[in-house]
Scaffold this motif. Structure first.
Motif, short mmCIF file in Angstrom:
data_model
loop_
_atom_site.label_atom_id
_atom_site.label_comp_id
_atom_site.label_asym_id
_atom_site.label_seq_id
_atom_site.Cartn_x
_atom_site.Cartn_y
_atom_site.Cartn_z
N MET A 1 0.84 -1.19 0.00
CA MET A 1 0.00 0.00 0.00
C MET A 1 0.88 1.24 0.00
O MET A 1 1.71 1.40 0.90
CB MET A 1 -0.89 -0.01 1.25
CG MET A 1 -1.80 1.19 1.37
SD MET A 1 -3.06 1.18 0.10
CE MET A 1 -3.92 -0.31 0.60
N HIS A 2 0.71 2.09 -1.02
CA HIS A 2 1.48 3.32 -1.05
C HIS A 2 0.65 4.45 -0.47
O HIS A 2 -0.47 4.71 -0.91
CB HIS A 2 1.88 3.68 -2.48
CG HIS A 2 2.61 4.99 -2.56
ND1 HIS A 2 3.94 5.11 -2.21
CD2 HIS A 2 2.20 6.23 -2.91
CE1 HIS A 2 4.32 6.37 -2.36
NE2 HIS A 2 3.27 7.07 -2.77
N TYR A 3 1.21 5.12 0.53
CA TYR A 3 0.54 6.29 1.09
C TYR A 3 1.59 7.30 1.50
O TYR A 3 2.77 6.98 1.70
CB TYR A 3 -0.32 5.89 2.30
CG TYR A 3 0.46 5.48 3.53
CD1 TYR A 3 0.82 6.41 4.50
CD2 TYR A 3 0.84 4.14 3.71
CE1 TYR A 3 1.54 6.02 5.62
CE2 TYR A 3 1.55 3.76 4.83
CZ TYR A 3 1.89 4.70 5.78
OH TYR A 3 2.61 4.32 6.89
N GLU A 4 1.15 8.55 1.62
CA GLU A 4 2.02 9.63 2.09
C GLU A 4 1.27 10.39 3.18
O GLU A 4 0.08 10.66 3.05
CB GLU A 4 2.40 10.54 0.92
CG GLU A 4 3.24 9.82 -0.13
CD GLU A 4 3.61 10.69 -1.31
OE1 GLU A 4 3.41 11.92 -1.23
OE2 GLU A 4 4.08 10.14 -2.33
N ASP A 5 1.98 10.72 4.24
CA ASP A 5 1.41 11.29 5.46
C ASP A 5 2.05 12.66 5.69
O ASP A 5 3.24 12.75 5.99
CB ASP A 5 1.70 10.33 6.62
CG ASP A 5 0.96 10.67 7.90
OD1 ASP A 5 0.41 11.78 7.99
OD2 ASP A 5 0.93 9.82 8.80
N THR A 6 1.26 13.73 5.52
CA THR A 6 1.80 15.08 5.64
C THR A 6 0.88 15.96 6.47
O THR A 6 -0.30 15.68 6.62
CB THR A 6 1.97 15.73 4.25
OG1 THR A 6 0.70 15.75 3.59
CG2 THR A 6 2.96 14.96 3.40
N GLY A 7 1.43 17.03 7.01
CA GLY A 7 0.64 18.01 7.73
C GLY A 7 0.38 17.61 9.17
O GLY A 7 0.75 16.53 9.63
N ARG A 8 -0.32 18.51 9.88
CA ARG A 8 -0.67 18.28 11.28
C ARG A 8 -2.09 18.77 11.53
O ARG A 8 -2.56 19.69 10.87
CB ARG A 8 0.31 19.02 12.20
CG ARG A 8 1.74 18.56 12.09
CD ARG A 8 2.65 19.35 13.02
NE ARG A 8 2.31 19.14 14.42
CZ ARG A 8 2.94 19.73 15.44
NH1 ARG A 8 3.91 20.59 15.19
NH2 ARG A 8 2.59 19.48 16.68
N GLY A 9 -2.74 18.14 12.50
CA GLY A 9 -4.11 18.51 12.85
C GLY A 9 -5.02 17.32 12.76
O GLY A 9 -4.57 16.16 12.78
N ASP A 10 -6.32 17.58 12.69
CA ASP A 10 -7.27 16.49 12.50
C ASP A 10 -6.92 15.72 11.23
O ASP A 10 -6.50 16.31 10.24
CB ASP A 10 -8.70 17.03 12.39
CG ASP A 10 -9.23 17.56 13.71
OD1 ASP A 10 -8.61 17.29 14.75
OD2 ASP A 10 -10.27 18.24 13.69
N ALA A 40 -2.76 10.49 2.26
CA ALA A 40 -3.23 10.23 0.89
C ALA A 40 -2.72 8.86 0.47
O ALA A 40 -1.53 8.56 0.63
CB ALA A 40 -2.70 11.31 -0.05
N ALA A 41 -3.62 8.03 -0.04
CA ALA A 41 -3.25 6.64 -0.33
C ALA A 41 -3.81 6.19 -1.67
O ALA A 41 -4.95 6.49 -2.02
CB ALA A 41 -3.78 5.73 0.78
N ASP A 42 -2.97 5.49 -2.44
CA ASP A 42 -3.42 4.89 -3.68
C ASP A 42 -4.24 3.64 -3.38
O ASP A 42 -3.90 2.86 -2.49
CB ASP A 42 -2.22 4.49 -4.55
CG ASP A 42 -1.47 5.70 -5.10
OD1 ASP A 42 -2.08 6.77 -5.22
OD2 ASP A 42 -0.26 5.56 -5.38
#
Length: 244
Positions: A1-10, A40-42
């Protein structure tokens, strides 16, 4: 599973459509990351997620919903906003129904909770043959698939996906429609007035079945209204997430 995790908060889980990639939502991810944690995940079998080519079962939407709920568990996300386009939207709606306590809100476009063969759009047979015999309205999709995945993989992807969709339609077409009453979070379902893949009347029917859901129709927009009506779409999504 390709995903990217960015930012902060809810947390926001962003899911593109079938054969799409989170790369096409870079602008949206950048904007959302200013106030939210964006995962965000494909989808499995699409973008940079495996397997490719994927064998799609008639239960692949539910399988994907459980896969992404497991991803949220792995990331320690107990509460999330779901934002999904097309097949990503179908998966998001199922996730909201399967785990209502976790989902803060759900926003979808090009998703209706049902699979039906379009009366005025591409048939399942045409989708199955879209690499070798693309009809006019599928030429851009065929070109994209061939370039992104290579002809052999693209041909198998289209054939396997169309076969699964035909099987789902043959057993009644339900994806999330039967679970509408279980979606308890605030829900926004957006449709393009000119969407031949996911007709607005189907989206409206699902919105009416979800308690308290809001339906919004973008006049003159098609399936990929995040492109053709990007300004209105981004403003609508920003307002929704800020409100909830």
């Amino acid at each position: 599973m390709h995903y990217e995790d960015t930012g902060r908060g809810d947390a926001v889980l962003l899911l593109p459509g079938w054969a799409g990639s989170i790369a096409e939502f870079g602008w949206l991810r950048g904007e959302l990351s200013e106030g939210f944690r964006v995962v965000a995940a494909d989808l499995p079998g699409s973008g940079r997620s495996q397997p490719q080519p994927r064998e799609y079962s008639v239960d692949f939407y539910a399988e994907d919903a459980r896969t992404f709920l497991a991803l949220l568990d792995e990331l320690g996300i107990a509460a999330v906003h779901l934002v999904g386009f097309s097949d990503g939207g179908e998966v998001a709606l199922l996730m909201a129904a399967l785990d209502p306590a976790r989902v803060l809100s759900v926003v979808t476009w090009g998703a209706a909770g049902r699979v039906v063969e379009p009366a005025a759009g591409p048939t399942f047979d045409q989708l199955e043959r879209l690499i070798d015999e693309p009809v006019h309205e599928l030429l851009p999709l065929a070109a994209y698939l061939a370039e992104a995945y290579g002809v052999l993989t693209a041909r198998a992807m289209a054939r396997n996906w169309a076969t699964a969709l035909r099987g789902i339609a043959a057993r009644g077409g339900d994806v999330a429609r039967a679970h509408a009453a279980s979606i308890r979070c605030p829900a926004l379902l957006i449709a393009g007035s000119d969407d031949v893949f996911c007709p607005p009347y189907l989206v409206k029917e699902l919105a009416d079945a979800i308690p308290g859901a809001r339906y919004d129709e973008f006049e003159g927009a098609g399936h990929d209204l995040h492109r053709s009506a990007a300004g209105r779409f981004t403003a609508t999504l920003d307002d929704w997430l800020s409100l909830h």
